[in-house]
Motif scaffolding. Structure first.
Motif, mmCIF file in Angstrom:
data_model
loop_
_atom_site.group_PDB
_atom_site.id
_atom_site.type_symbol
_atom_site.label_atom_id
_atom_site.label_comp_id
_atom_site.label_asym_id
_atom_site.label_seq_id
_atom_site.Cartn_x
_atom_site.Cartn_y
_atom_site.Cartn_z
ATOM 1 N N LEU A 176 15.000 10.690 -0.524
ATOM 2 C CA LEU A 176 15.782 9.710 0.238
ATOM 3 C C LEU A 176 16.380 8.619 -0.628
ATOM 4 N N GLY A 177 15.978 8.552 -1.873
ATOM 5 C CA GLY A 177 16.536 7.560 -2.778
ATOM 6 C C GLY A 177 16.124 6.141 -2.431
ATOM 7 N N ALA A 178 16.717 5.192 -3.084
ATOM 8 C CA ALA A 178 16.324 3.779 -2.933
ATOM 9 C C ALA A 178 16.661 3.232 -1.554
ATOM 10 N N PHE A 179 17.594 3.845 -0.832
ATOM 11 C CA PHE A 179 17.975 3.367 0.488
ATOM 12 C C PHE A 179 16.780 3.228 1.416
ATOM 13 N N ALA A 180 15.812 4.144 1.330
ATOM 14 C CA ALA A 180 14.684 4.158 2.263
ATOM 15 C C ALA A 180 13.600 3.154 1.906
ATOM 16 N N ALA A 181 13.659 2.562 0.738
ATOM 17 C CA ALA A 181 12.616 1.613 0.372
ATOM 18 C C ALA A 181 12.580 0.466 1.374
ATOM 19 N N GLY A 182 11.431 0.260 1.968
ATOM 20 C CA GLY A 182 11.279 -0.796 2.960
ATOM 21 C C GLY A 182 11.908 -0.465 4.286
ATOM 22 N N SER A 183 12.311 0.778 4.505
ATOM 23 C CA SER A 183 12.994 1.117 5.744
ATOM 24 C C SER A 183 12.012 1.378 6.875
ATOM 25 N N VAL A 184 12.559 1.448 8.068
ATOM 26 C CA VAL A 184 11.772 1.678 9.274
ATOM 27 C C VAL A 184 12.242 2.988 9.882
ATOM 28 N N VAL A 185 11.311 3.846 10.226
ATOM 29 C CA VAL A 185 11.625 5.128 10.878
ATOM 30 C C VAL A 185 10.755 5.233 12.109
ATOM 31 N N GLU A 186 11.359 5.611 13.257
ATOM 32 C CA GLU A 186 10.563 5.784 14.469
ATOM 33 C C GLU A 186 10.443 7.224 14.810
ATOM 34 N N SER A 189 2.681 7.200 18.987
ATOM 35 C CA SER A 189 3.894 6.910 18.234
ATOM 36 C C SER A 189 3.854 5.478 17.723
ATOM 37 N N GLY A 190 4.673 5.226 16.782
ATOM 38 C CA GLY A 190 4.781 3.894 16.221
ATOM 39 C C GLY A 190 5.892 3.891 15.200
ATOM 40 N N ARG A 191 6.170 2.747 14.671
ATOM 41 C CA ARG A 191 7.201 2.628 13.651
ATOM 42 C C ARG A 191 6.584 2.850 12.281
ATOM 43 N N GLU A 192 7.294 3.600 11.463
ATOM 44 C CA GLU A 192 6.850 3.851 10.101
ATOM 45 C C GLU A 192 7.595 2.928 9.144
ATOM 46 N N TYR A 193 6.883 2.512 8.112
ATOM 47 C CA TYR A 193 7.432 1.624 7.093
ATOM 48 C C TYR A 193 7.087 2.209 5.733
ATOM 49 N N PHE A 194 8.040 2.194 4.828
ATOM 50 C CA PHE A 194 7.848 2.763 3.503
ATOM 51 C C PHE A 194 8.051 1.682 2.451
ATOM 52 N N GLY A 195 7.062 1.533 1.586
ATOM 53 C CA GLY A 195 7.169 0.562 0.499
ATOM 54 C C GLY A 195 7.966 1.097 -0.661
ATOM 55 N N LEU A 203 0.803 -1.219 0.000
ATOM 56 C CA LEU A 203 0.000 0.000 0.000
ATOM 57 C C LEU A 203 0.837 1.271 0.000
ATOM 58 N N GLY A 204 2.163 1.133 0.071
ATOM 59 C CA GLY A 204 3.056 2.280 -0.016
ATOM 60 C C GLY A 204 3.545 2.832 1.298
ATOM 61 N N TYR A 205 2.768 2.664 2.369
ATOM 62 C CA TYR A 205 3.143 3.261 3.658
ATOM 63 C C TYR A 205 2.383 2.544 4.776
ATOM 64 N N ALA A 206 3.026 2.465 5.939
ATOM 65 C CA ALA A 206 2.357 1.996 7.153
ATOM 66 C C ALA A 206 3.069 2.566 8.362
ATOM 67 N N GLN A 207 2.299 2.878 9.377
ATOM 68 C CA GLN A 207 2.850 3.180 10.697
ATOM 69 C C GLN A 207 2.142 2.238 11.650
ATOM 70 N N VAL A 208 2.908 1.398 12.323
ATOM 71 C CA VAL A 208 2.332 0.399 13.210
ATOM 72 C C VAL A 208 2.460 0.882 14.648
ATOM 73 N N GLU A 209 1.317 0.978 15.279
ATOM 74 C CA GLU A 209 1.226 1.436 16.664
ATOM 75 C C GLU A 209 0.780 0.262 17.532
ATOM 76 N N LEU A 210 1.622 -0.129 18.473
ATOM 77 C CA LEU A 210 1.295 -1.208 19.401
ATOM 78 C C LEU A 210 0.644 -0.567 20.630
ATOM 79 N N VAL A 211 -0.671 -0.386 20.567
ATOM 80 C CA VAL A 211 -1.406 0.347 21.603
ATOM 81 C C VAL A 211 -1.414 -0.430 22.916
ATOM 82 N N GLU A 212 -1.762 -1.698 22.848
ATOM 83 C CA GLU A 212 -1.749 -2.590 24.015
ATOM 84 C C GLU A 212 -1.065 -3.878 23.590
ATOM 85 N N THR A 213 -0.293 -4.462 24.507
ATOM 86 C CA THR A 213 0.355 -5.740 24.184
ATOM 87 C C THR A 213 0.309 -6.686 25.376
ATOM 88 N N ILE A 214 0.244 -7.939 25.069
ATOM 89 C CA ILE A 214 0.325 -8.984 26.087
ATOM 90 C C ILE A 214 1.679 -8.905 26.777
#
Length: 186
Positions: free
Chosen positions: A176-186, A164-170, A130-141
């Motif tokens: 940022l060039g190709a280096f950021a493809a699939g990278s994680v940014v917090e 807050s959460g981790r961002e992911y770029f497809g 989908l091109g982008y995601a930010q995953v937020e772990l609101v509650e965890t076991i």
């Protein structure tokens, strides 16, 4: 009883592997700290997420999954590995998932770094398709909740109230060039 094979020992491949991952996380957390341990586990999670995502796109005979397919894949993959995940809500901006059990079972309790597997697998699959995601772990076991609540944001900055959460770029963000493809940014 005279033979080891007859001993009533609760040990099988699943228990062994969950224990192995927990002890690796424990060692990392105690040596380098929670943040760095989470980073190391994130690298593994990203690779696993890419591999699992490729398996689903191949099996479904598509180049990219739709948002609905991404949501279905996230639930299905967790169900397959004994995580009781389900969709709480979803729209074009986010997918909210819950679970009553973790694939790592009791081995995850107190080991927050292990949650990076979920974050990175979910983030990598969503961002790749989908091109982008930010995953937020609101509650965890892992942090002592009865279940997990995970929000996968699909649009950068669209939800002003999000935590807050981790961002992911497809695809690489501009500049940022190709280096950021699939990278994680917090």
């Amino acid at each position: 009883m005279t033979q080891a094979k007859d001993a009533n020992i609760p040990l099988d491949r699943d228990i062994f592997l969950r224990t192995l991952v927990r002890e690796l996380a424990t060692s990392l957390e105690s040596i380098v700290g929670l943040a760095e341990a989470s980073g190391y586990i994130s690298v593994v999670g990203q690779t696993v997420g890419a591999h699992i995502g490729d398996m689903y796109t191949s099996a479904l005979a598509v180049d990219r999954l739709s948002r609905q397919q991404v949501a279905d894949v996230l639930v299905d993959l967790k169900q397959r590995i004994h995580g009781d995940f389900y969709i709480i809500e979803q729209d074009d901006q986010k997918i909210v998932l819950g679970t009553r059990s973790c694939p790592f079972a009791e081995k995850v309790i107190g080991r927050e770094s292990m949650c990076m597997m979920t974050s990175n697998v979910f983030g990598t699959i969503a961002a790749h398709n989908l091109g982008y995601a930010q995953v937020e772990l609101v509650e965890t076991i892992a942090r002592g909740a009865a279940g997990c609540r995970v929000v996968v944001h699909l649009v950068p900055g669209a939800d002003a109230g999000r935590g807050s959460g981790r961002e992911y770029f497809g695809d690489a963000p501009p500049g940022l060039g190709a280096f950021a493809a699939g990278s994680v940014v917090e």
